[in-house]
Design an enzyme around this catalytic site. Structure first.
Site, PDB file in Angstrom:
ATOM      1  N   SER A  97       0.866  -1.176   0.000  1.00 40.56           N
ATOM      2  CA  SER A  97       0.000   0.000   0.000  1.00 40.56           C
ATOM      3  C   SER A  97       0.901   1.224   0.000  1.00 40.56           C
ATOM      4  CB  SER A  97      -0.939  -0.006   1.202  1.00 40.56           C
ATOM      5  OG  SER A  97      -0.311   0.568   2.315  1.00 40.56           O
ATOM      6  N   VAL A 144       1.284   4.302   1.285  1.00 43.76           N
ATOM      7  CA  VAL A 144       1.874   4.971   2.449  1.00 43.76           C
ATOM      8  C   VAL A 144       2.895   4.077   3.142  1.00 43.76           C
ATOM      9  CG1 VAL A 144       1.463   6.104   4.672  1.00 43.76           C
ATOM     10  CG2 VAL A 144      -0.115   6.442   2.777  1.00 43.76           C
ATOM     11  N   CYS A 145       2.544   2.787   3.294  1.00 42.23           N
ATOM     12  CA  CYS A 145       3.492   1.863   3.918  1.00 42.23           C
ATOM     13  C   CYS A 145       4.798   1.885   3.174  1.00 42.23           C
ATOM     14  CB  CYS A 145       3.017   0.419   3.846  1.00 42.23           C
ATOM     15  SG  CYS A 145       1.428   0.189   4.509  1.00 42.23           S
ATOM     16  N   GLY A 146       4.697   1.867   1.838  1.00 43.91           N
ATOM     17  CA  GLY A 146       5.900   1.856   1.019  1.00 43.91           C
ATOM     18  C   GLY A 146       6.788   3.013   1.397  1.00 43.91           C
ATOM     19  N   MET A 174       8.205   2.482   4.978  1.00 41.23           N
ATOM     20  CA  MET A 174       9.279   1.490   5.033  1.00 41.23           C
ATOM     21  C   MET A 174      10.524   2.019   4.314  1.00 41.23           C
ATOM     22  SD  MET A 174       8.181  -0.892   6.964  1.00 41.23           S
ATOM     23  CE  MET A 174       6.856  -0.083   7.847  1.00 41.23           C
TER      24      MET A 174
END
Lengths: 155, 172
Positions: free
Chosen positions: A44, A46-48, A51
């Site tokens: 997803s 934002v997670c990308g 991270m």
């Protein structure tokens, strides 16, 4: 929103798969500060970003001898593809079976969506949570809070 | 909050004593920064002498493999007083940031491509770029572009109207 574990709580022990044949337990890291980033899902957007940012700050975390772990309910295969695609240099743990078991223990599980919250924990070398932060799920919380928490640890 | 105050180490465009300071943390290969580039120009045009613009490096090379060398190229140009010319060239040619292209951009500004290549190989500007990056992390930068208006984080999406309104409020 969930109520995540607060500072001065012992971090619940876990043993989760990192790859199909390799697992990692929190107790193996005793003696070092540990940063846990629970995040909703691989891939997803934002997670990308989150991270990728944590990955870029890794050298700074290492100055505190801290280990960074990402945890979501995705499988090891998804983690593997995601980590390769984004060139992540820290382990992603699969809270996959039973789904979200560890996230639930940290108060970082979204029952309705069936995924992890976006929650950060800093755990000291004795396994005690010294800082935790629950971020709005769509918001990348950055790394400033983590660094301040690491600085606050007794050296 | 911006943790690293603007200083003479920064790349500053516009009136040094302007009452409004707009700081951007950016990555030359980030498409969103590319989208913000003409918007910042418009904002600078609107506020004129009342605004100074500061650009700081926030490359994420594992996502954008050319971001690091592009940032080094801009820092190299800065040592020859051509930072903003290079900054603009890089954003206007975001889809081509290969080393050979960077050398061409340097040459087009009458800078030595060879000198640039040496600076990249010797990692001459790596520390400056890392310092920018870590200063940004400390200030809560979580991705690019991130803007600060007079030291306060701008938390909305970077449409022209939003930045305009935030600056107008901050300077009221």
């Amino acid at each position: 929103m969930s109520k995540i574990l607060a500072p001065n709580t012992a971090a619940p022990e876990f043993k989760l798969y990192v790859t199909a044949d390799q697992s990692l337990s929190l107790s193996e890291l005793k003696g070092k500060p540990v940063i846990i980033a629970f995040y909703p899902a691989d891939w997803s957007p934002v997670c990308g970003d989150q991270m990728a940012l944590l990955n870029a700050v890794l050298p700074e975390f290492r100055k505190f001898k801290a280990e960074l772990l990402g945890i979501s309910v995705d499988s090891v295969w998804s983690h593997d593809a995601f980590a390769k695609d984004r060139n992540l240099h820290f382990p992603l743990l699969a809270d996959f079976e039973p789904k979200g078991k560890i996230a639930k223990q940290y108060g970082a599980y979204r029952e309705h969506e069936g995924c992890c919250e976006r929650a950060l924990f800093v755990i000291d070398k004795n396994g005690i949570i010294t800082w935790s932060y629950l971020s709005p799920v769509a918001e990348n919380p950055g790394a400033d809070g983590i660094l301040e928490a690491l600085e606050a640890l007794p050296q | 909050m911006l943790k690293v105050p603007v200083s003479s180490d920064d790349h500053i465009q516009g009136n040094t004593n302007a009452p409004i300071t707009l700081v951007e943390y950016g990555d030359y290969e980030c498409p969103y920064c590319g989208m913000a580039y003409p918007i910042v120009k418009q904002i600078q045009k609107h506020f004129g002498e009342r605004l100074r613009f500061v650009f700081r490096n926030f490359p994420i090379p594992e996502s954008h493999p050319h971001a690091g060398i592009a940032a080094m190229t801009a820092e190299f140009a800065a040592t020859k007083d051509q930072f903003w010319q290079m900054h603009d060239l890089l954003y206007e040619n975001q889809d081509n940031l290969e080393l050979s292209a960077l050398i061409d951009y340097a040459t087009s500004l009458n800078l030595s491509g060879k000198e640039l290549q040496t600076a990249i190989e010797n990692e001459t500007f790596v520390k400056k770029i890392e310092d920018d990056f870590m200063g940004g992390v400390r200030s809560g930068v979580n991705g690019t572009p991130s803007f600060f208006i007079n030291g306060q984080r701008f938390n909305h999406s970077f449409e022209y109207e939003n930045i305009l309104a935030a600056i107008t409020n901050a300077s009221a």
